[in-house]
Design a protein around this motif. Structure first.
Motif, PDB file in Angstrom:
ATOM      1  N   CYS A  78      30.355  41.348  35.825  1.00  0.00           N
ATOM      2  CA  CYS A  78      31.600  42.253  36.044  1.00  0.00           C
ATOM      3  C   CYS A  78      32.058  41.967  37.610  1.00  0.00           C
ATOM      4  CB  CYS A  78      31.312  43.717  36.079  1.00  0.00           C
ATOM      5  SG  CYS A  78      31.147  44.302  34.250  1.00  0.00           S
ATOM      6  N   SER A  79      31.209  41.529  38.535  1.00  0.00           N
ATOM      7  CA  SER A  79      31.274  41.324  39.571  1.00  0.00           C
ATOM      8  C   SER A  79      31.919  39.807  39.975  1.00  0.00           C
ATOM      9  CB  SER A  79      30.162  41.470  40.849  1.00  0.00           C
ATOM     10  OG  SER A  79      29.792  42.861  40.844  1.00  0.00           O
ATOM     11  N   ARG A  80      31.547  38.822  39.069  1.00  0.00           N
ATOM     12  CA  ARG A  80      32.100  37.593  38.960  1.00  0.00           C
ATOM     13  C   ARG A  80      33.216  37.552  38.345  1.00  0.00           C
ATOM     14  NH1 ARG A  80      27.823  35.135  35.860  1.00  0.00           N
ATOM     15  NH2 ARG A  80      29.342  33.783  35.290  1.00  0.00           N
ATOM     16  N   THR A  81      33.775  38.411  37.531  1.00  0.00           N
ATOM     17  CA  THR A  81      34.808  38.625  36.768  1.00  0.00           C
ATOM     18  C   THR A  81      35.981  39.233  37.758  1.00  0.00           C
ATOM     19  OG1 THR A  81      33.877  38.702  34.595  1.00  0.00           O
ATOM     20  CG2 THR A  81      36.189  39.272  34.754  1.00  0.00           C
ATOM     21  N   ILE A  85      39.237  37.362  39.084  1.00  0.00           N
ATOM     22  CA  ILE A  85      40.721  37.915  39.123  1.00  0.00           C
ATOM     23  C   ILE A  85      41.363  37.966  40.103  1.00  0.00           C
ATOM     24  CG2 ILE A  85      41.965  40.208  38.485  1.00  0.00           C
ATOM     25  CD1 ILE A  85      39.919  40.411  36.325  1.00  0.00           C
ATOM     26  N   THR A  86      40.542  38.446  41.500  1.00  0.00           N
ATOM     27  CA  THR A  86      41.176  38.276  42.782  1.00  0.00           C
ATOM     28  C   THR A  86      41.375  37.070  43.207  1.00  0.00           C
ATOM     29  OG1 THR A  86      39.764  40.259  43.264  1.00  0.00           O
ATOM     30  CG2 THR A  86      40.307  39.070  45.127  1.00  0.00           C
ATOM     31  N   GLU A  89      44.856  36.022  41.588  1.00  0.00           N
ATOM     32  CA  GLU A  89      45.968  37.079  41.743  1.00  0.00           C
ATOM     33  C   GLU A  89      46.183  36.756  43.135  1.00  0.00           C
ATOM     34  OE1 GLU A  89      45.248  40.823  40.178  1.00  0.00           O
ATOM     35  OE2 GLU A  89      46.553  40.332  38.498  1.00  0.00           O
ATOM     36  N   GLY A  90      45.163  36.286  43.770  1.00  0.00           N
ATOM     37  CA  GLY A  90      45.463  36.089  45.535  1.00  0.00           C
ATOM     38  C   GLY A  90      45.470  37.615  46.080  1.00  0.00           C
ATOM     39  N   THR A  91      44.792  38.673  45.529  1.00  0.00           N
ATOM     40  CA  THR A  91      44.676  40.017  46.264  1.00  0.00           C
ATOM     41  C   THR A  91      43.230  39.992  46.811  1.00  0.00           C
ATOM     42  OG1 THR A  91      44.021  40.817  44.087  1.00  0.00           O
ATOM     43  CG2 THR A  91      46.380  40.807  44.627  1.00  0.00           C
ATOM     44  N   ASP A  92      43.091  41.168  47.457  1.00  0.00           N
ATOM     45  CA  ASP A  92      41.721  41.288  48.090  1.00  0.00           C
ATOM     46  C   ASP A  92      41.453  42.967  47.689  1.00  0.00           C
ATOM     47  OD1 ASP A  92      40.952  39.001  49.467  1.00  0.00           O
ATOM     48  OD2 ASP A  92      42.575  39.750  50.879  1.00  0.00           O
TER      49      ASP A  92
END
Length: 92
Positions: A78-81, A85-86, A89-92
């Motif tokens: 889940c952490s890797r996924t 995604i981050t 999407e270029g989000t933090d």
């Protein structure tokens, strides 16, 4: 969403990624990795959507994990996924 919505496809000449209307999304360098890079980039919107679906499913339906090793692997995935995604999407 900050990126061009999918689906994306490889252009007829194999040198660009296009949206469904044929508008350019990305130009590829024509070298020995161009075809593989183009396939990966064209799949990016679907990969991102699958990652989001995996996270939703995992946390809504699969939280009864009794084996500590399975649970640890599950949370690591889940952490890797989420990181993928981050990054997409270029989000933090």
């Amino acid at each position: 969403m900050k990126h061009t919505p999918g689906p994306w496809k490889i252009s007829a000449d194999g040198n660009d990624i296009e949206n469904v209307y044929g508008a350019g999304v990305c130009a590829m360098y024509a070298d020995e990795t161009a075809e593989a890079n183009a396939r990966l980039m064209a799949a990016a919107p679907e990969l991102l959507a699958a990652c989001k679906d995996w996270i939703y499913l995992a946390f809504s339906d699969c939280m009864e994990l009794d084996d500590p090793r399975v649970k640890a692997s599950f949370y690591a995935l889940c952490s890797r996924t989420r990181a993928a995604i981050t990054a997409a999407e270029g989000t933090d």
